[in-house]
Design an enzyme around this catalytic site. Sequence first.
Site, PDB file in Angstrom:
ATOM      1  N   TRP A 156       0.869  -1.184   0.000  1.00 34.70           N
ATOM      2  CA  TRP A 156       0.000   0.000   0.000  1.00 34.70           C
ATOM      3  C   TRP A 156       0.910   1.240   0.000  1.00 34.70           C
ATOM      4  O   TRP A 156       1.870   1.304   0.775  1.00 34.70           O
ATOM      5  CB  TRP A 156      -0.866  -0.043   1.252  1.00 34.70           C
ATOM      6  CG  TRP A 156      -1.802   1.097   1.460  1.00 34.70           C
ATOM      7  CD1 TRP A 156      -2.694   1.600   0.566  1.00 34.70           C
ATOM      8  CD2 TRP A 156      -1.954   1.858   2.667  1.00 34.70           C
ATOM      9  NE1 TRP A 156      -3.397   2.626   1.147  1.00 34.70           N
ATOM     10  CE2 TRP A 156      -2.971   2.814   2.427  1.00 34.70           C
ATOM     11  CE3 TRP A 156      -1.351   1.837   3.921  1.00 34.70           C
ATOM     12  CZ2 TRP A 156      -3.388   3.722   3.390  1.00 34.70           C
ATOM     13  CZ3 TRP A 156      -1.758   2.736   4.877  1.00 34.70           C
ATOM     14  CH2 TRP A 156      -2.767   3.666   4.611  1.00 34.70           C
ATOM     15  N   ASP A 240      -0.306  -5.317   9.841  1.00 34.35           N
ATOM     16  CA  ASP A 240      -1.298  -4.346   9.388  1.00 34.35           C
ATOM     17  C   ASP A 240      -2.599  -5.106   9.138  1.00 34.35           C
ATOM     18  O   ASP A 240      -2.734  -5.841   8.161  1.00 34.35           O
ATOM     19  CB  ASP A 240      -0.792  -3.668   8.103  1.00 34.35           C
ATOM     20  CG  ASP A 240      -1.739  -2.578   7.643  1.00 34.35           C
ATOM     21  OD1 ASP A 240      -2.844  -2.473   8.200  1.00 34.35           O
ATOM     22  OD2 ASP A 240      -1.372  -1.843   6.705  1.00 34.35           O
ATOM     23  N   LYS A 276     -12.905  -0.549   6.819  1.00 37.90           N
ATOM     24  CA  LYS A 276     -13.434  -1.454   5.787  1.00 37.90           C
ATOM     25  C   LYS A 276     -14.460  -2.420   6.377  1.00 37.90           C
ATOM     26  O   LYS A 276     -15.540  -2.579   5.820  1.00 37.90           O
ATOM     27  CB  LYS A 276     -12.309  -2.274   5.147  1.00 37.90           C
ATOM     28  CG  LYS A 276     -11.011  -1.529   4.952  1.00 37.90           C
ATOM     29  CD  LYS A 276     -11.034  -0.602   3.775  1.00 37.90           C
ATOM     30  CE  LYS A 276      -9.742   0.198   3.730  1.00 37.90           C
ATOM     31  NZ  LYS A 276      -9.562   0.937   2.512  1.00 37.90           N
TER      32      LYS A 276
HETATM   33  C1  PLP Z   1      -3.065  -2.139   3.729  1.00 35.51           C
HETATM   34  C2  PLP Z   1      -3.754  -0.977   4.353  1.00 35.51           C
HETATM   35  N1  PLP Z   1      -3.405  -0.609   5.580  1.00 35.51           N
HETATM   36  C3  PLP Z   1      -3.984   0.421   6.199  1.00 35.51           C
HETATM   37  C4  PLP Z   1      -4.978   1.146   5.578  1.00 35.51           C
HETATM   38  C5  PLP Z   1      -5.533   2.276   6.367  1.00 35.51           C
HETATM   39  O1  PLP Z   1      -6.831   2.588   6.189  1.00 35.51           O
HETATM   40  P1  PLP Z   1      -7.614   3.547   7.178  1.00 35.51           P
HETATM   41  O2  PLP Z   1      -6.648   4.537   7.725  1.00 35.51           O
HETATM   42  O3  PLP Z   1      -8.643   4.166   6.329  1.00 35.51           O
HETATM   43  O4  PLP Z   1      -8.152   2.666   8.234  1.00 35.51           O
HETATM   44  C6  PLP Z   1      -5.373   0.818   4.276  1.00 35.51           C
HETATM   45  C7  PLP Z   1      -6.380   1.586   3.543  1.00 35.51           C
HETATM   46  O5  PLP Z   1      -6.624   1.465   2.386  1.00 35.51           O
HETATM   47  C8  PLP Z   1      -4.746  -0.294   3.658  1.00 35.51           C
HETATM   48  O6  PLP Z   1      -5.098  -0.694   2.446  1.00 35.51           O
END
Ligand code: PLP
Length: 429
Positions: A156, A240, A276
């Site tokens: 990411w 993560d 999500k």
């Molecule tokens: C792999 C991964 N980690 C962390 C996040 C963090 O998302 P958020 O800060 O919206 O919870 C995302 C969001 O797309 C992600 O794809």
Amino acid sequence: MLLALIVALLSLPSSSSSLSPPSSLFGSFPAAAEDAVFAVTRRFNECPLPGKVSCGVGAYRDSQGRPFVLPSVASARAALAALPAGGWTHEYQPIGGPPAFAEAAQGLAFGPLLAGLAPRLGSVQSLSGTGALHLAVSLYAKFSPVGKVLFSDPTWGNHEAMFEAAGLEASTYRYLDPATPTTPSLDFAGLKEDLLSAPEGALVLLQACAHNPTGVDPSPEQWREIAAVCEERKLVPLLDNAYQGFASGCVETDAFAVRLFAERKIPCFVACSFAKNMGLYGERVGVLHVVAEDGEARDNAVSQLKIVARTTYSNPPSFGGRIVEGVLGDAGRREQWEEDLRGMAGRIVQMRERLRDGLERETGSSWKHITDQIGMFSYTGLTKEQVKACEEKGVFMLASGRVSMAGLNDANVDATAKVMADAIKGSSV
Ligand SMILES: Cc1ncc(COP(=O)(O)O)c(C=O)c1O
């Protein structure tokens, strides 16, 4: 007298002693590039084509392409709204979030392991998954004498940016097999070799399930080997956990890697998001768990995490956390939520099948990797040029060829397959 004059001149504020102040302070800052994911959304919004398809940002959409409020979340929200005056105020929350939120989030991540883990487990509510990663990375950067981090190639986009901002020395470990660029699969031998040669004490970012952007996850057996390497090399895993429940539709199945590390007593960070799996994207609700060696180590880590929180945003927002508590802490809503998750994951699986069928029909070759991959994303194997050709026809995805499957539905999946196939044919002539 002369000496007093010189001292007085030297002690004047620097702005008034400078003869040529910069003409524009802010103008002297270099402009930064636009975020790649949100740039795709902007171009999608600006695109005038009818029937355009948004497969850029990783946000779930229903079968009509609309943002989705989970019924379990709507119920928790209604219960909050129905509280009598004073039942829900807008007071500051504790810096690390309320204990009831932490307990609910710990139960979700660690399930049956929780009782044994509790004496060395600490949790801090965070600004969604990004905030949880930020807390962990900041703590590691501040106190680790090693200061090195490894992440998968690819990953990411925000991971690397975050490591760079924290001043860590970042490098990658192999992830996808270079022998099969158009049908992405895991290069497990390369991954393992790179982790084995990582420096002791390095932070290792591992995506717990539904790997973004590839949709390619290690098997349970491969996870066991990864955990063993982390143990042997004394690496510091940062798991993560942004998609628990979204990969398989089952929160227990998707917790496999997190629970494996905890069970093996490997000290690690677990960064969780409710964006999500509860559709709470804009509420910014997440949590960082620290699985420490013992209670004292846990207390030290949590006390420092609270310093990071206090000096960046001070206290976490309360609304999203109250919704999460309301869903996880109520048996009926929890059951509904698990149903909601199965519904979202199931719709994505159906779209994978439809996209694969469409691509196989249009191109005459195998697209099995689309249905082999899991989670919100599919790494199609399309080149940058093919992605650009798709965008010109109104189908938007990331330049890496990553498609957010949630953007597809019955009404647009066949047309999307055709646009992708045309782009592939167009680039091969
Ligand atoms: C792999 C991964 N980690 C962390 C996040 C963090 O998302 P958020 O800060 O919206 O919870 C995302 C969001 O797309 C992600 O794809």
